[in-house]
Design a protein around this motif. Structure first.
Motif, PDB file in Angstrom:
ATOM      1  N   LEU A  11      22.006 -19.149 -22.027  1.00 26.77           N
ATOM      2  CA  LEU A  11      21.884 -20.503 -21.517  1.00 26.77           C
ATOM      3  C   LEU A  11      22.330 -20.600 -20.059  1.00 26.77           C
ATOM      4  O   LEU A  11      21.855 -21.440 -19.300  1.00 26.77           O
ATOM      5  N   ALA A  12      23.265 -19.698 -19.622  1.00 28.96           N
ATOM      6  CA  ALA A  12      23.769 -19.774 -18.249  1.00 28.96           C
ATOM      7  C   ALA A  12      22.764 -19.271 -17.234  1.00 28.96           C
ATOM      8  O   ALA A  12      22.783 -19.668 -16.058  1.00 28.96           O
ATOM      9  N   PRO A  14      19.363 -19.784 -16.896  1.00 28.58           N
ATOM     10  CA  PRO A  14      18.508 -20.816 -16.284  1.00 28.58           C
ATOM     11  C   PRO A  14      19.270 -21.734 -15.352  1.00 28.58           C
ATOM     12  O   PRO A  14      18.767 -22.191 -14.326  1.00 28.58           O
ATOM     13  N   VAL A  15      20.534 -22.035 -15.758  1.00 24.42           N
ATOM     14  CA  VAL A  15      21.312 -22.947 -14.914  1.00 24.42           C
ATOM     15  C   VAL A  15      21.568 -22.315 -13.539  1.00 24.42           C
ATOM     16  O   VAL A  15      21.445 -22.953 -12.492  1.00 24.42           O
ATOM     17  N   MET A  16      21.897 -20.995 -13.502  1.00 20.44           N
ATOM     18  CA  MET A  16      22.156 -20.327 -12.229  1.00 20.44           C
ATOM     19  C   MET A  16      20.890 -20.245 -11.403  1.00 20.44           C
ATOM     20  O   MET A  16      20.921 -20.411 -10.173  1.00 20.44           O
ATOM     21  N   ALA A  18      18.445 -22.395 -11.420  1.00 19.81           N
ATOM     22  CA  ALA A  18      18.157 -23.726 -10.882  1.00 19.81           C
ATOM     23  C   ALA A  18      19.036 -24.033  -9.688  1.00 19.81           C
ATOM     24  O   ALA A  18      18.614 -24.637  -8.685  1.00 19.81           O
ATOM     25  N   LEU A  19      20.320 -23.594  -9.743  1.00 15.10           N
ATOM     26  CA  LEU A  19      21.216 -23.839  -8.625  1.00 15.10           C
ATOM     27  C   LEU A  19      20.767 -23.074  -7.383  1.00 15.10           C
ATOM     28  O   LEU A  19      20.846 -23.558  -6.243  1.00 15.10           O
ATOM     29  N   THR A  22      17.733 -24.838  -5.849  1.00 14.43           N
ATOM     30  CA  THR A  22      18.116 -26.108  -5.217  1.00 14.43           C
ATOM     31  C   THR A  22      18.831 -25.855  -3.896  1.00 14.43           C
ATOM     32  O   THR A  22      18.593 -26.525  -2.878  1.00 14.43           O
TER      33      THR A  22
END
Length: 285
Positions: A11-12, A14-16, A18-19, A22
């Motif tokens: 799960l981590a 995709p979050v990284m 996306a950051l 951005t």
């Protein structure tokens, strides 16, 4: 427990991602200049922006400058090879400037100047030989001292009815005066076969004057030593005086009878036996 950790890691991710995306967009938004090579054509097509025209690769090379005409130091006619003619009024002859130093005056050696009779100030004759009283020979020169009459070596003089060899005596006195010293005579630098009449000096002493005033030569008529000859005659010097006295010399040996003549042969004329002297023993057998 392991299943939980694995699920959190999945799960981590995709979050990284996306950051990161951005943050990159935020950084690009602050850039004021965009290089042409960094523009993606596909991205421009998706956004509806027109693609800029491509520039040729040689557009960055500057165009060559136009050639400049050569500068001339003087005006010439391009149709004429020779320089243009100038009138005489435009030319002015001036004196050459002085040399900057004495070295500029150096040039090729000049040929030796031939001395004329008026320029002969004396040629030194080394080891002179007196041939007669008033006649000198040295290194190809034959010089007769000017102003005097040379007394020949075989000349004789008379004194009270007696004849004596005054010429040989005068030559001997002249040789003693020279004594091998250098004589300076006004003769040309090159010797010759002919006898030259010239003035001669030894240091500051006039050779002709010495010969006449000591009575070892006669003065030439009209010469500069006439008065010196008169004084020598009055004083009875040299050849004008009496014969030298030979009393102090040893007498010559008296002439004896004729010397015996050696016989041509010791053998008797008739060819007989030869008898040995009686005072000599007979040869041993």
């Amino acid at each position: 427990m392991r299943l939980l950790q694995t699920a959190l890691a999945v799960l981590a991710l995709p979050v990284m991602a996306a950051l990161v995306v951005t943050g990159g967009r935020a950084i690009k938004g602050h850039e004021s200049t965009i290089a042409v090579d960094q523009i993606d054509p596909d991205a421009l097509a998706d956004s509806g922006t027109e693609t800029p025209p491509e520039e040729p690769a040689t557009s960055a090379i500057p165009a060559p400058a136009a050639p400049q005409p050569p500068a001339h130091s003087r005006a010439i006619d391009p149709e004429v090879v020779a320089p243009p003619a100038l009138s005489d009024n435009e030319l002015e002859r001036v004196e050459p400037r002085a040399p900057l130093s004495d070295l500029a005056l150096a040039g090729p050696p000049k040929p030796p100047k031939t001395k004329m009779p008026g320029d002969w100030n004396g040629t030194k004759l080394f080891q002179p030989v007196a041939i007669a009283a008033g006649l000198i020979e040295s290194k190809g020169y034959a010089v007769a001292v000017s102003g005097v009459d040379v007394v020949k070596a075989d000349e004789t003089c008379a004194d009270e009815g007696k004849s004596w060899a005054c010429g040989a005596r005068a030559r001997t006195a002249f040789r003693a005066f020279l004594r091998g010293r250098a004589v300076a005579c006004t003769v040309p630098p090159e010797g010759g076969r002919d006898t030259i009449s010239a003035e001669c000096h030894i240091s500051n002493q006039d050779v002709g004057q010495w010969l006449v005033e000591n009575g070892w030569a006669r003065a030439a008529q009209g010469g500069p030593y006439v008065e010196a000859e008169n004084k020598a005659r009055t004083a009875r010097k040299g050849i004008f005086g009496s014969a030298p006295k030979l009393d102090g010399l040893p007498a010559l040996p008296a002439a004896s009878g004729p010397a015996p003549v050696a016989p041509d042969s010791i053998l008797p004329a008739d060819g007989g036996d030869v008898t040995p002297p009686t005072d000599q023993p007979a040869p041993a057998q």
